[in-house]
Design an enzyme around this catalytic site. Structure first.
Site, PDB file in Angstrom:
ATOM      1  N   CYS A  79       7.879  -8.112  10.731  1.00 42.06           N
ATOM      2  CA  CYS A  79       8.221  -9.436  11.245  1.00 42.06           C
ATOM      3  C   CYS A  79       9.482  -9.917  10.541  1.00 42.06           C
ATOM      4  O   CYS A  79       9.463 -10.137   9.343  1.00 42.06           O
ATOM      5  CB  CYS A  79       7.061 -10.371  10.930  1.00 42.06           C
ATOM      6  SG  CYS A  79       7.028 -11.817  11.957  1.00 42.06           S
ATOM      7  N   GLN A 100       5.151  11.093   1.054  1.00 40.04           N
ATOM      8  CA  GLN A 100       3.926  11.128   1.872  1.00 40.04           C
ATOM      9  C   GLN A 100       3.355  12.532   2.024  1.00 40.04           C
ATOM     10  O   GLN A 100       2.223  12.692   2.486  1.00 40.04           O
ATOM     11  CB  GLN A 100       4.199  10.546   3.271  1.00 40.04           C
ATOM     12  CG  GLN A 100       4.498   9.057   3.262  1.00 40.04           C
ATOM     13  CD  GLN A 100       3.303   8.196   2.856  1.00 40.04           C
ATOM     14  OE1 GLN A 100       2.150   8.648   2.811  1.00 40.04           O
ATOM     15  NE2 GLN A 100       3.556   6.937   2.541  1.00 40.04           N
ATOM     16  N   ASN A 145       6.410   8.331   6.904  1.00 41.43           N
ATOM     17  CA  ASN A 145       5.338   7.451   6.432  1.00 41.43           C
ATOM     18  C   ASN A 145       4.653   6.692   7.558  1.00 41.43           C
ATOM     19  O   ASN A 145       3.506   6.306   7.434  1.00 41.43           O
ATOM     20  CB  ASN A 145       5.870   6.474   5.381  1.00 41.43           C
ATOM     21  CG  ASN A 145       7.187   5.841   5.770  1.00 41.43           C
ATOM     22  OD1 ASN A 145       8.188   6.528   5.951  1.00 41.43           O
ATOM     23  ND2 ASN A 145       7.191   4.543   5.931  1.00 41.43           N
TER      24      ASN A 145
END
Ligand code: PLP
Length: 398
Positions: free
Chosen positions: A325, A179, A151
């Site tokens: 993050c 995908q 992906n």
């Protein structure tokens, strides 16, 4: 207002207008339950079977091998848990280091249940070593699950060769093809695959509908235990409008795949060439020869992917980062780390993914805005300064 240039189609796609059109009657008039005995349910049931045939045709499968689920994640979980449940004496599960979290995050859970997990490594191009696969599978291997196409990078694994190795040892083989479906041709009548996952929202159907392809004769126990729906393989009243929508999307993908994907690939290649030629220290990640036609993972060295995305957002471009993050520190993606992409590059990687709706002018828009964005960010990057002065960029070293 800035026009939106949507280049994040591996995250999700726009629902095609003809798909919405096809779905609408199943909210208003045809709201029966397909399991009901009366004619009102019966007519809906016929449309569910119609959609099953269309999905089967896209995959080269038989209609009774198609099980409708709620999403790609459910299909992955159902394949893995549903197989392991049937081979309780076998405690080894083989997958790769670059899977989507829908598979990857099952591994800690399985370890906690005393499974031995092998996560196959990938090389710098994001490709597997098939000799490693051969050497790790053994008599206690219950299942091998290897994604069809990645992906983040779009890298396509040699699924037929992998399936043959696994099947030769009599081991069930699952592939997460979320995908791949709709972007490259697949044919279950010829490919050595026992189970395959797909997700509607990656091919212009809505979010919240998926499919598990289950080859006839494959041992499986349902994850969703309940009613007799889907021939007892997935309990729960069928999501009729979404199933009908997925049928329409599958039909369109099958009809347009060759032409559209050639166009998308040409556009993607022009985009990549433009970026690499206009911005120094720009590198395309992964095996560019074996890749989905729509996906590009591009790294701009010595800048942060998140900052690029924020600046792209200001000019209306939606893309996504190769890094996530986590708890205040910027961790590069597990896929790029597994590929050994240096930190200086992994941190500055973004994913651009196209669809049938992208136009030439949108790529022009990106190519116009990206060079000044990278130049600005490098202007304030201490790592770029160190690099230009021939010093090792200390913070990213390693
Ligand atoms: N597998 C892959 C490779 C994916 O890219 C995704 C979604 O991004 C999934 C599984 C999960 O699909 P869903 O969002 O339908 O649960």
């Amino acid at each position: 207002m800035t026009k939106t240039v949507y280049l994040d189609n591996n995250a999700t796609t726009r629902v095609a207008p003809e798909v919405v059109e096809e779905m609408l009657p199943y909210f208003h008039d045809l709201y029966g339950n397909p399991s009901s005995m009366h004619f009102f349910g019966g007519q809906v049931n016929r449309r569910v079977e119609d959609a099953r045939e269309k999905v089967a045709a896209l995959l080269g499968a038989k209609p009774d091998e198609i099980i409708f689920t709620s999403c790609g994640t459910e299909s992955d979980n159902a394949s893995i848990m549903g197989t392991l449940d049937r081979y309780p004496e076998k405690r080894h599960f083989v997958t790769t280091r670059v899977e989507h979290p829908a598979v990857w995050n099952l591994c800690p859970y399985l370890r906690s249940k005393d499974y031995r997990i092998t996560e196959l490594s990938v090389d710098h191009n994001g490709q597997l070593d098939l000799e490693e696969l051969k050497s790790v599978i053994g008599d206690d291997t219950a299942l091998v699950s290897i994604m069809y196409a990645n992906n983040e990078t779009g890298v396509i694994f040699p699924i037929d060769a992998i399936g043959e190795i696994v099947k030769a040892r009599g081991i069930p083989f699952h592939t997460d093809a979320v995908q791949a479906v709709g972007k490259i041709p697949l044919d279950m009548s010829k490919q050595p695959i026992d189970m395959l996952s797909l997700s509607g929202h990656k091919l212009h159907a809505p979010k919240g509908i998926g499919v598990l392809y289950l080859r006839r004769g494959t041992k499986f126990s349902p994850l969703m235990k309940g009613g007799h729906q889907e021939k007892g393989r997935r309990g729960g009243t069928e999501n009729v409008p979404y199933i009908v929508g997925l049928g329409k999307a599958a039909e369109a993908a099958r009809a347009n795949m060759e032409e559209e994907n050639t166009r998308i690939q040409t556009l993607r290649d022009r985009m990549e060439k433009g970026l690499v030629e206009s911005i120094p220290n720009t590198i395309v990640n992964g095996d560019t020869a074996n890749r989905l036609p729509n996906t590009s993972s591009v790294c701009f060295e010595y800048v942060e992917g998140e900052s690029i995305l924020m600046m792209l957002d200001e000019v209306g471009v939606c893309a996504s980062s190769g890094s996530a993050c986590t708890s205040g520190s910027l961790e590069p993606s597990h896929v790029l780390r597994a590929m050994g992409v240096p930190f200086t590059a992994a941190h500055g990687s973004i994913r651009l993914s196209l669809s049938i709706y992208n136009k030439d002018e949108e790529v022009d828009h990106l190519l116009k805005h990206m060079p000044p964005i990278i130049e600005n960010l490098r202007g304030i990057s201490p790592f770029w300064k160190d690099f230009k002065e021939g010093k090792m960029p200390a913070a990213f070293a390693g």
